[in-house]
Write a protein that holds these residues in place. Structure first.
Motif, PDB file in Angstrom:
ATOM      1  N   TYR B 127       0.828  -1.210   0.000  1.00  0.00           N
ATOM      2  CA  TYR B 127       0.000   0.000   0.000  1.00  0.00           C
ATOM      3  C   TYR B 127       0.860   1.258   0.000  1.00  0.00           C
ATOM      4  CZ  TYR B 127      -4.534  -2.232   0.247  1.00  0.00           C
ATOM      5  OH  TYR B 127      -5.650  -2.932  -0.073  1.00  0.00           O
ATOM      6  N   ALA B 131       0.976   4.520  -2.512  1.00  0.00           N
ATOM      7  CA  ALA B 131       1.064   5.932  -2.133  1.00  0.00           C
ATOM      8  C   ALA B 131       2.192   6.638  -2.882  1.00  0.00           C
ATOM      9  CB  ALA B 131       1.286   6.048  -0.621  1.00  0.00           C
ATOM     10  N   ARG B 134       0.878   6.503  -7.051  1.00  0.00           N
ATOM     11  CA  ARG B 134      -0.428   6.916  -7.577  1.00  0.00           C
ATOM     12  C   ARG B 134      -0.337   8.308  -8.207  1.00  0.00           C
ATOM     13  NH1 ARG B 134      -3.511   9.655  -3.010  1.00  0.00           N
ATOM     14  NH2 ARG B 134      -1.832  10.055  -1.537  1.00  0.00           N
ATOM     15  N   GLY B 137       0.690  10.781  -6.136  1.00  0.00           N
ATOM     16  CA  GLY B 137       1.695  10.205  -5.232  1.00  0.00           C
ATOM     17  C   GLY B 137       2.968  11.013  -5.186  1.00  0.00           C
TER      18      GLY B 137
END
Lengths: 362, 290
Positions: B127, B131, B134, B137
């Motif tokens: 995850y 982050a 993205r 991000g």
């Protein structure tokens, strides 16, 4: 002396953290010399050798090979080749590939590589094992591969780092002779590093004795043995009896002194500084007799045999001459019967000619 | 102990816990799975049952697993894993080399840094990668400072490969470190002394002599990559599906355990094939202790 091939000027190697491996060493090595760097482990001899090869870099000073400063020359471009202590024979290559490696990576033609490799293998008598892998060979054979691999490059200087230390005693003697013979045949300067004084004495034409990073003495083997300049050299090269002495006076080329347990004697010495000195005398220069020896100028003392060690050709005897002083004496066993002729506990006379003793003032 | 045959009792006592564990929790379940791979849905009262399975209904699961759809996914899994493994190797080699030549007091710290990610749960780490990659991000944010982007970096093959390299890097670094550390540095010095440049030395001496570590690292990375399902599921989105995801679906969403078992075994056979290639390479580089 003929032309200098290696010239080392005030070279030091200091490590961060204050350790000095080599301390202000200067020496010259002549063309075709068989030169030995001799000293106890940790004396800096290997570091010095590695700096000549370029694998280590001096922090100060200059190294010249063949008249050229090597400061900016990396190891692969230096006219030196090294036989490593571990031999460093590549395990993934055959003997032939190992020997040819140094030629291949420098772009020598394939036919030339084949010819010179065969020649080098012939020289170390390994032609019949050319296709072998190193793990199928003995230590002695691997060392020959390492030798051939270095010599095939026709270096100006061949560096040997403790080349005999990993061999067993019998093999070592043979290899010693072979190295000397090889050096004479190829006419290349050999620099050998060793901690074994016998090795250095029997092979080298000149020896530099090192201790704590500094050179103690550079001399021929016989000079080192008979004329050691310092207590360290006398003690390191061969066995020696070191006796403390007080200097009484000097006249001509002789110094008269009072030696512990031996009384007054006159020993040849150019100049003596200070009032304390050490008398050095080799065990084979001491003699033993049951009755009092006669002869002018002999140094003699009474003693008791403490120990007799039989070595076949010689016997090593330890005699207590009082004042807690033990002398080592080597006696030749010249006849088949009787051995050294003395036994433990026996009272004897120990004597020597003062001309055989040496006064060390350093 | 020279030979376990001379100390049979000691050997069995020492081997018992491990054998017991492997037998009960690995061999027996695997055997069940193998049997199941030849089974199918049971027919109860003329209807296909949802909960019961029939044994030995034939080879249809295996035949289905070699249908083009699944072969394609299998092939994609292989090349994604291969690419991830190669990237791992070229990144890990300098790292391992650097650690080996670092001052002795730094080595434990550097090795600790390599295995540090293991202390954090894989899900959380994945995850965290989301982050990073993205659209809003950290990478795109940094790029926007110099007027670039934003780029779509998630939910494609790139993201999966990056994720796999990130997750399995330590498995490459550690065996490489172990081999390079054991490598006698005088081999490298001898090569330099004989006239080879740093690059030639690396090519002719360092790589061949560290081949055992390279092979071990490649196996340790390639095999888990091939079977991975979490990374492609989270980073790959729908179009970056790998064989591990297909298997997972059979056991969960599709509730078709026999087919899942069959693909699992197909994956295992592919792994065995990879190991055989390894054995072949090892045989060819005989003399180097593999």
């Amino acid at each position: 002396m003929s032309e200098q091939i290696v010239s080392i000027r005030n070279v030091s190697r200091r490590y961060p953290g204050g350790v000095t491996a080599v301390d202000d060493v200067s020496l010259d090595i002549a063309q075709n010399e068989f030169f030995a760097l001799l000293g106890p482990s940790g004396c800096g001899k290997t570091t010095l050798l590695r700096m000549i090869s370029g694998l280590d870099t001096p922090t100060e000073g200059q190294i010249m090979i063949g008249g050229q400063d090597m400061a900016l020359t990396p190891p692969n471009l230096r006219p030196t080749n090294m036989v490593f202590q571990s031999y460093a024979v590549f395990p993934h290559m055959t003997v032939e590939q190992n020997v040819g490696y140094g030629l291949k990576v420098t772009g020598v033609e394939a036919s030339e590589i084949k010819r010179r490799t065969a020649e080098a293998l012939e020289m170390v008598k390994l032609s019949h094992l050319a296709a072998r892998k190193p793990d199928q060979m003995s230590g002695g054979q691997r060392q020959r591969v390492a030798l051939a691999r270095a010599l095939v490059k026709r270096p100006k200087v061949l560096l040997l780092d403790e080349p005999l230390s990993a061999l067993d005693a019998k093999l070592r003697d043979g290899m010693r002779l072979e190295l000397t013979r090889l050096q004479e045949t190829v006419g290349i300067t050999f620099i050998i590093v060793t901690h074994d004084q016998d090795e250095a004495l029997s092979m080298a034409s000149r020896i530099a004795v090192m201790d704590k990073g500094a050179i103690q003495q550079i001399a021929t083997p016989s000079e080192l043995y008979e004329q050691p300049r310092t207590r360290f050299v006398a003690d390191f090269i061969g066995k020696v009896n070191l006796i403390d002495a007080a200097v009484l006076g000097q006249k001509g080329g002789k110094v008269s002194c009072l030696a512990q347990g031996l009384g007054n004697m006159e020993v040849g010495c150019e100049k003596s500084t200070g009032d304390k000195a050490t008398i050095a005398i080799r065990p084979e220069k001491l003699k033993i007799s049951v009755s009092e020896p006669k002869g002018a100028g002999l140094v003699k003392t009474k003693g008791t045999i403490r120990d007799v060690a039989y070595y076949g050709d010689t016997s090593h005897i330890v005699a207590d001459i009082g004042e807690g002083l033990d002398l080592s004496i080597n006696v030749q066993n010249n006849s088949r019967t009787g051995g050294s002729g003395v036994e433990r506990g026996q009272k004897v006379w120990v004597h020597f000619d003062p001309a055989d003793a040496l006064l060390l003032t350093e | 102990m020279d030979n376990w045959k001379d100390y049979k009792k000691v050997f069995w006592i020492l081997a018992a816990p491990g054998t017991f564990w492997l037998l009960l929790f690995f061999v027996i379940p695997l055997a069940f799975l193998f049997i199941m791979s030849f089974g199918g849905k049971a027919i109860v009262n003329g209807e296909v049952s949802i909960t019961d399975y029939a044994y030995f209904t034939g080879f249809e699961n295996y035949l289905r697993s070699v249908e083009p759809l699944y072969l394609q996914i299998m092939w994609k899994s292989i090349w994604i894993s291969a690419l991830a493994t190669i990237l791992c190797l070229v990144t890990a080699y300098p790292i391992a080399f650097g650690i080996c030549f670092a001052p002795a007091r730094w080595k434990p710290i550097l090795l600790l840094l390599v295995v540090l990610p293991f202390w954090i749960n894989l899900l959380i780490r994945t995850y965290a990668l989301i982050a990073v990659f993205r659209t809003q991000g950290y990478v795109n944010l940094t790029l926007s400072v110099v007027g670039l982007g934003p780029y779509e970096m998630l939910y494609n093959d790139f993201a999966v490969i990056f994720g796999l390299v990130y997750v399995y890097m330590p498995f490459m670094v550690l065996p490489l470190y172990a081999t390079i550390e054991r490598l006698d540095k005088s081999f490298l010095e001898a090569s330099l002394d004989l006239g080879a440049t740093q690059f030639t030395t690396f090519k002719n001496v360092t790589i061949p002599l560290t081949m055992p570590g390279i092979i071990t690292g490649v196996i340790l990375v390639f095999i888990p990559c091939l079977g991975s399902f979490l990374t492609p599921a989270l980073l790959g989105g729908a179009n970056a599906i790998m064989i591990g995801n297909v298997i997972e679906r059979q056991f969960k969403a599709a509730n078709d355990w026999p087919f899942g078992a069959a693909i699992s075994f197909m994956l295992m056979f592919a792994t065995f094939a990879a190991l055989m290639i390894r054995a072949f390479v090892a045989k060819r580089s005989a003399g180097v202790d593999v």
